[in-house]
Design a protein around this motif. Structure first.
Motif, PDB file in Angstrom:
ATOM      1  N   GLU A  63       0.839  -1.195   0.000  1.00 54.20           N
ATOM      2  CA  GLU A  63       0.000   0.000   0.000  1.00 54.20           C
ATOM      3  C   GLU A  63       0.877   1.249   0.000  1.00 54.20           C
ATOM      4  N   PRO A  64       0.818   2.077  -1.059  1.00 51.19           N
ATOM      5  CA  PRO A  64       1.605   3.318  -1.074  1.00 51.19           C
ATOM      6  C   PRO A  64       1.248   4.225   0.110  1.00 51.19           C
ATOM      7  N   VAL A  65       2.249   4.888   0.646  1.00 53.58           N
ATOM      8  CA  VAL A  65       2.037   5.819   1.756  1.00 53.58           C
ATOM      9  C   VAL A  65       2.712   7.143   1.440  1.00 53.58           C
ATOM     10  N   ASP A  66       2.211   8.211   2.033  1.00 49.91           N
ATOM     11  CA  ASP A  66       2.814   9.533   1.890  1.00 49.91           C
ATOM     12  C   ASP A  66       3.853   9.690   2.988  1.00 49.91           C
ATOM     13  N   ASN A  67       5.128   9.682   2.602  1.00 51.69           N
ATOM     14  CA  ASN A  67       6.182   9.818   3.611  1.00 51.69           C
ATOM     15  C   ASN A  67       6.636  11.263   3.797  1.00 51.69           C
ATOM     16  N   GLY A  68       6.047  12.203   3.034  1.00 48.76           N
ATOM     17  CA  GLY A  68       6.414  13.603   3.152  1.00 48.76           C
ATOM     18  C   GLY A  68       7.718  13.962   2.473  1.00 48.76           C
ATOM     19  N   LEU A  69       8.304  13.026   1.714  1.00 42.88           N
ATOM     20  CA  LEU A  69       9.601  13.244   1.080  1.00 42.88           C
ATOM     21  C   LEU A  69       9.432  13.391  -0.428  1.00 42.88           C
ATOM     22  N   ALA A  70      10.319  14.165  -1.042  1.00 47.05           N
ATOM     23  CA  ALA A  70      10.198  14.438  -2.475  1.00 47.05           C
ATOM     24  C   ALA A  70      10.950  13.454  -3.349  1.00 47.05           C
ATOM     25  N   ILE A  71      12.026  12.841  -2.839  1.00 45.03           N
ATOM     26  CA  ILE A  71      12.889  12.043  -3.708  1.00 45.03           C
ATOM     27  C   ILE A  71      12.860  10.554  -3.384  1.00 45.03           C
ATOM     28  N   VAL A  72      12.072  10.163  -2.380  1.00 44.35           N
ATOM     29  CA  VAL A  72      11.933   8.750  -2.026  1.00 44.35           C
ATOM     30  C   VAL A  72      10.449   8.413  -1.947  1.00 44.35           C
ATOM     31  N   ALA A  73      10.043   7.361  -2.639  1.00 46.70           N
ATOM     32  CA  ALA A  73       8.675   6.857  -2.562  1.00 46.70           C
ATOM     33  C   ALA A  73       8.640   5.675  -1.610  1.00 46.70           C
ATOM     34  N   SER A  74       7.550   5.538  -0.855  1.00 41.79           N
ATOM     35  CA  SER A  74       7.446   4.485   0.152  1.00 41.79           C
ATOM     36  C   SER A  74       6.117   3.762   0.054  1.00 41.79           C
ATOM     37  N   SER A  75       6.139   2.478   0.395  1.00 38.93           N
ATOM     38  CA  SER A  75       4.929   1.670   0.498  1.00 38.93           C
ATOM     39  C   SER A  75       4.989   0.852   1.778  1.00 38.93           C
ATOM     40  N   ASP A  76       3.816   0.602   2.345  1.00 45.07           N
ATOM     41  CA  ASP A  76       3.667  -0.239   3.528  1.00 45.07           C
ATOM     42  C   ASP A  76       3.429  -1.665   3.043  1.00 45.07           C
ATOM     43  N   VAL A  77       4.321  -2.572   3.419  1.00 45.78           N
ATOM     44  CA  VAL A  77       4.270  -3.955   2.955  1.00 45.78           C
ATOM     45  C   VAL A  77       3.905  -4.876   4.119  1.00 45.78           C
ATOM     46  N   THR A  78       2.992  -5.803   3.866  1.00 42.64           N
ATOM     47  CA  THR A  78       2.668  -6.854   4.829  1.00 42.64           C
ATOM     48  C   THR A  78       2.770  -8.186   4.104  1.00 42.64           C
ATOM     49  N   PHE A  79       3.592  -9.088   4.641  1.00 43.28           N
ATOM     50  CA  PHE A  79       3.791 -10.377   3.982  1.00 43.28           C
ATOM     51  C   PHE A  79       3.671 -11.525   4.984  1.00 43.28           C
ATOM     52  N   ALA A  80       3.548 -12.732   4.471  1.00 47.95           N
ATOM     53  CA  ALA A  80       3.398 -13.920   5.308  1.00 47.95           C
ATOM     54  C   ALA A  80       4.756 -14.409   5.784  1.00 47.95           C
ATOM     55  N   GLY A  81       4.925 -14.453   7.095  1.00 49.33           N
ATOM     56  CA  GLY A  81       6.150 -14.974   7.675  1.00 49.33           C
ATOM     57  C   GLY A  81       5.942 -16.370   8.230  1.00 49.33           C
ATOM     58  N   PHE A  82       6.689 -16.706   9.247  1.00 52.29           N
ATOM     59  CA  PHE A  82       6.560 -18.007   9.905  1.00 52.29           C
ATOM     60  C   PHE A  82       5.106 -18.245  10.306  1.00 52.29           C
ATOM     61  N   ALA A  83       4.600 -19.451  10.011  1.00 47.31           N
ATOM     62  CA  ALA A  83       3.229 -19.860  10.337  1.00 47.31           C
ATOM     63  C   ALA A  83       2.183 -18.974   9.674  1.00 47.31           C
ATOM     64  N   GLY A  84       2.568 -18.238   8.630  1.00 46.40           N
ATOM     65  CA  GLY A  84       1.638 -17.338   7.969  1.00 46.40           C
ATOM     66  C   GLY A  84       1.373 -16.067   8.733  1.00 46.40           C
TER      67      GLY A  84
END
Length: 327
Positions: free
Chosen positions: A45-66
């Protein structure tokens, strides 16, 4: 603080003498296969980090045991990345807020900053990932002895698995043909070793390089008898109370020792060690470094530094080392 470990010439020759369990590879291959069976589609999910030269996204992934693991996906806002750096965090640290940036996206790399489950209680870098699994029994404060009664229940089984699966996520986000690097300091350095080794053990794909910086979680038998300050001191505290669990404890730790994992890695590597480091003693770092089988490896040594290691000087060395590998 003073140099307290072996002289440098002996460090360069030092080899840990303890051996990996006979079922070490099977333990990890089974663990990783079970985790991947519980996988689900990564959320980005893209997020607004307030920065002009770096784009950021919030990532959630499946780890141990899902279990859901959080990460930030940072990249240059105005160009394609020249590579990807997957970074793991030091003990107690979390992924922080999206505007908290390291060097990597500013240098042109995409950057997957992976949260550590159940940590992130450091005030400067808050975490966002819970660890829903119990400790399994008695434990000393901190994470080092959570579930240490058995390798199946030990906290670092979950954290190492999360780290290995994060490389799958980075490959999916970056696409084919982008060189992948893994990096981290202290606990993050130990996770760097684990991720690179487990990725190679499972035959997932080539890693362009690993950057274990003053790595933790290496050569447990030596570390816990050489220093008693935390985090290794948590194990010392535990064994001081549970005097009958020494053999059981070190049997569990043998499945998570960076020395045994390093021996299974295949990527080029740049390590660092500090000769006055009382948190991660230099001999434990050299134990992992000397076990690393690649001919393409180097270690930067900082004779008059503690656990801060080379700091900004070492980051400059890392940037130069990576630049040589991305052309």
């Amino acid at each position: 603080m003073a140099q307290f470990d072996l002289p440098l010439d002996e460090l360069r020759a030092y080899r840990a003498t303890h051996e990996a369990p006979a079922d070490f590879d099977d333990f990890w291959l089974t663990t990783l296969a079970a985790a991947r069976e519980k996988g689900w589609e990564t959320r980005v999910e893209p997020v607004d980090n307030g920065l002009a030269i770096v784009a950021s996204s919030d990532v959630t992934f499946a780890g141990f045991a899902g279990d859901p693991i959080r990460a930030w996906w940072h990249r240059p806002a105005d160009r394609e990345p020249i590579g990807v750096v997957v970074e793991f965090l030091g003990y107690s640290g979390g992924r922080g807020l999206p505007h908290q940036q390291g060097t990597w996206p500013l240098a042109g790399y995409a950057h997957l900053l992976v949260d550590s489950r159940g940590q992130g209680y450091g005030q400067q870098w808050p975490g966002a990932t819970a660890d829903p699994h119990g400790s399994g029994g008695s434990a000393a404060p901190g994470q080092m002895t959570r579930g240490i009664e058995d390798p199946e229940t030990y906290y670092y089984r979950r954290l190492y698995t999360d780290a290995a699966l994060a490389l799958d996520v980075a490959r999916g986000l970056a696409g084919t043909g982008v060189p992948l690097f893994v990096a981290g300091i202290s606990q993050g350095g130990g996770l760097t070793i684990a991720a690179a080794a487990l990725d190679a053990l499972a035959g997932r794909g080539a890693i362009a390089g690993a950057l274990p910086d003053v790595p933790f979680l290496c050569d447990f038998p030596r570390a816990t008898t050489l220093v008693a300050i935390h985090p290794y001191g948590e194990i010392v505290t535990y064994l001081a109370a549970f005097r009958d669990r020494v053999d059981q404890t070190f049997r569990t730790l043998s499945y998570f020792d960076g020395v045994h994992l390093a021996a299974r890695a295949q990527a080029p590597a740049l390590f660092s060690a500090a000769l006055m480091d009382e948190v991660c003693p230099p001999s434990t770092v050299f134990g992992a470094y000397n076990a690393w089988p690649s001919d393409d490896k180097a270690i930067e040594v900082y004779p008059f530094n503690g656990h801060e290691g080379g700091g900004v000087y070492h980051r400059a060395a890392q940037l130069e080392w990576l630049r040589a590998r991305v052309g």
